[in-house]
Design an enzyme around this catalytic site. Structure first.
Site, short mmCIF file in Angstrom:
data_model
loop_
_atom_site.label_atom_id
_atom_site.label_comp_id
_atom_site.label_asym_id
_atom_site.label_seq_id
_atom_site.Cartn_x
_atom_site.Cartn_y
_atom_site.Cartn_z
N ASP A 1 0.67 -1.26 0.03
CA ASP A 1 0.15 -0.01 0.18
C ASP A 1 0.76 0.97 0.06
OD1 ASP A 1 -2.24 1.94 0.78
OD2 ASP A 1 -3.48 0.18 1.04
N HIS B 1 2.21 1.96 -3.22
CA HIS B 1 1.15 3.02 -3.77
C HIS B 1 1.68 4.42 -3.75
CE1 HIS B 1 -2.50 -0.07 -3.35
NE2 HIS B 1 -1.63 -0.41 -3.76
#
Ligand SMILES: *[C@@H]1O[C@H](CO)[C@@H](O)[C@H](O)[C@H]1NC(C)=O
Ligand SMILES: *[C@@H]1O[C@H](CO)[C@@H](O)[C@H](O)[C@H]1NC(C)=O
Ligand SMILES: *[C@@H]1O[C@H](CO)[C@@H](O)[C@H](O)[C@H]1NC(C)=O
Ligand SMILES: *[C@@H]1O[C@H](CO)[C@@H](O)[C@H](O)[C@H]1NC(C)=O
Ligand SMILES: *[C@@H]1O[C@H](CO)[C@@H](O)[C@H](O)[C@H]1NC(C)=O
Length: 370
Positions: free
Chosen positions: A190, A213
């Protein structure tokens, strides 16, 4: 002094510290340093007691492992918690969250509830502290959560989890002032670094990120009474093979909020899907009223010297709120190249009129949509 926890600076003021059981197969236990002789009265030198508790819990071992089964944790617990310490120094240590089982059970995309698994390392209410050379592996949820801290520096942090691990943000910071992250190497599933509401004077430099991310401010605007985010600097970072590069994200139909004075400087992007992104319609699980504009006001944002390659054609996306357009956004010296079948890199903008200087590729906000 690698792989050892040292408490160099004495006088842990107002100390309450506990951490969860560490040895594979055991039920997670609470360790409270008071049981090891700490007075936790803000005057005594409690470092010996902390060290003893730490050793007892198995932390002197080279690599500490969390119980793999998430059921061994009470929900929302963290594995290791540093709570309410002034002048703490932590040096070295590897913490393996053994998250594979937890990731397979993570149903947050379906339920929208994403906080029911333990975080590897929680830093709550630390002041004037330095956390150096620690490694977090395969956390079940966030690797590190920094909350209500003031003047804390994290040097040489290493974070590693596979790209497929869900919600394993590398370092999440919330409601903290004067946090400084330097020389971190973050590979995870993430956001590499994410900043929640109430972050002020946060400096992020020399971070390598990817997979993951990217580095994110937000998401903001989900909860009532969120505190402003301001004075954020992200510089001299390298972001590789990630879903986003640098991003500011707020929910549509949001609560009222503020994000201002954000500076992104000297960042290299390698094959990043959306290198520069302001997204005020952030709605990851499709459970929001996307047509209602966000009420988070974004202003005083600068993107300077951002270079490299975009994995998709849309290299720069600035989607601000229709209700409260972004103010005083500036871009200078951007060079993001797309090597694909679809043509050259492009930008898309809505509800923003950025100030443009230097060489800009792709041309930014040449055509305004929405
Ligand atoms: C911040 O913390 C460091 C490390 O403990 C300390 O040396 C420094 O004096 C602190 N700065 C302020 C302004 O308190
Ligand atoms: C952050 O920490 C690094 C390394 O200790 C230091 O060089 C830098 O000046 C600090 N930056 C800020 C803004 O505190
Ligand atoms: C960031 O990189 C620039 C350009 O390479 C360099 O001049 C500057 O000293 C670096 N700053 C930090 C804090 O590392
Ligand atoms: C670029 O990123 C895409 C998508 O993240 C990935 O599938 C691909 O393998 C990457 N390419 C290289 C050369 O690393
Ligand atoms: C290329 O364009 C097609 C059609 O517009 C789109 O579906 C696809 O996602 C684009 N690919 C990339 C890598 O941007």
């Amino acid at each position: 002094m690698k792989n050892e926890i040292r408490f160099a600076s004495i006088k842990a003021i107002c100390l309450i510290w506990c951490f969860m059981g560490l040895i594979e197969g055991n039920q997670a236990n609470d360790f409270d340093v008071k049981k090891y002789g700490a007075k936790a009265d803000g005057k005594s030198d409690d470092n010996k007691a902390i060290e003893n508790a730490w050793k007892e819990a198995g932390m002197s071992r080279k690599e500490s492992r969390a119980p793999a089964d998430p059921a061994k944790f009470k929900s929302q617990d963290s594995w290791i918690v540093f709570n309410n310490v002034n002048g703490l120094t932590v040096e070295g240590g590897t913490f393996d969250g053994q998250g594979a089982i937890a990731w397979s059970k993570n149903d947050c995309a379906k339920t929208g509830t994403c906080d029911s698994l333990p975080i590897n390392l929680a830093f709550n209410k630390l002041t004037n502290s330095v956390i150096r050379s620690i490694t977090s592996l395969n956390s079940k949820l966030f690797h590190m959560n920094i909350l209500n801290c003031k003047n804390v520096t994290f040097q040489r942090t290493t974070i590693n989890a596979p790209e497929i691990s869900l919600n394993t943000d590398g370092i999440h910071i919330g409601r903290s002032t004067g946090v400084n992250i330097t020389d971190a190497d973050i590979k995870t599933g993430d956001d590499c670094v994410s900043l929640g509401d109430g972050c002020q004077q946060v400096n992020i430099e020399k971070v390598t990120c990817g997979p993951g991310h990217g580095i994110s401010i937000g998401s903001l605007g989900k909860y009532q009474n969120e505190q402003p985010v301001e004075g954020i600097t992200v510089r001299n970072c390298t972001i590789t093979n990630t879903m986003n590069g640098i991003r500011v994200k707020t929910w549509p139909a949001s609560t009222v909020g503020v994000a201002r004075s954000l500076s992104f400087d000297n960042i290299v992007m390698n094959n990043v899907s959306t290198p520069i992104l302001i997204d005020q319609q952030y709605c990851p699980y499709g459970q929001c009223k996307a047509e209602v504009p966000s009420r988070v006001k974004i202003s005083d944002v600068s993107f300077n010297a951002i270079k490299g390659t975009s994995a998709t054609q849309l290299a720069v996306k600035l989607f601000c709120s229709r209700g409260i357009p972004c103010e005083n956004v500036a871009l200078n010296d951007i060079n993001l190249v797309y090597h694909g079948i679809n043509g050259t890199a492009i930008s898309e903008c809505a509800n923003v009129k950025p100030k443009l200087t230097g060489n800009l590729f792709p041309p930014v906000c040449a055509v305004s949509s929405h």
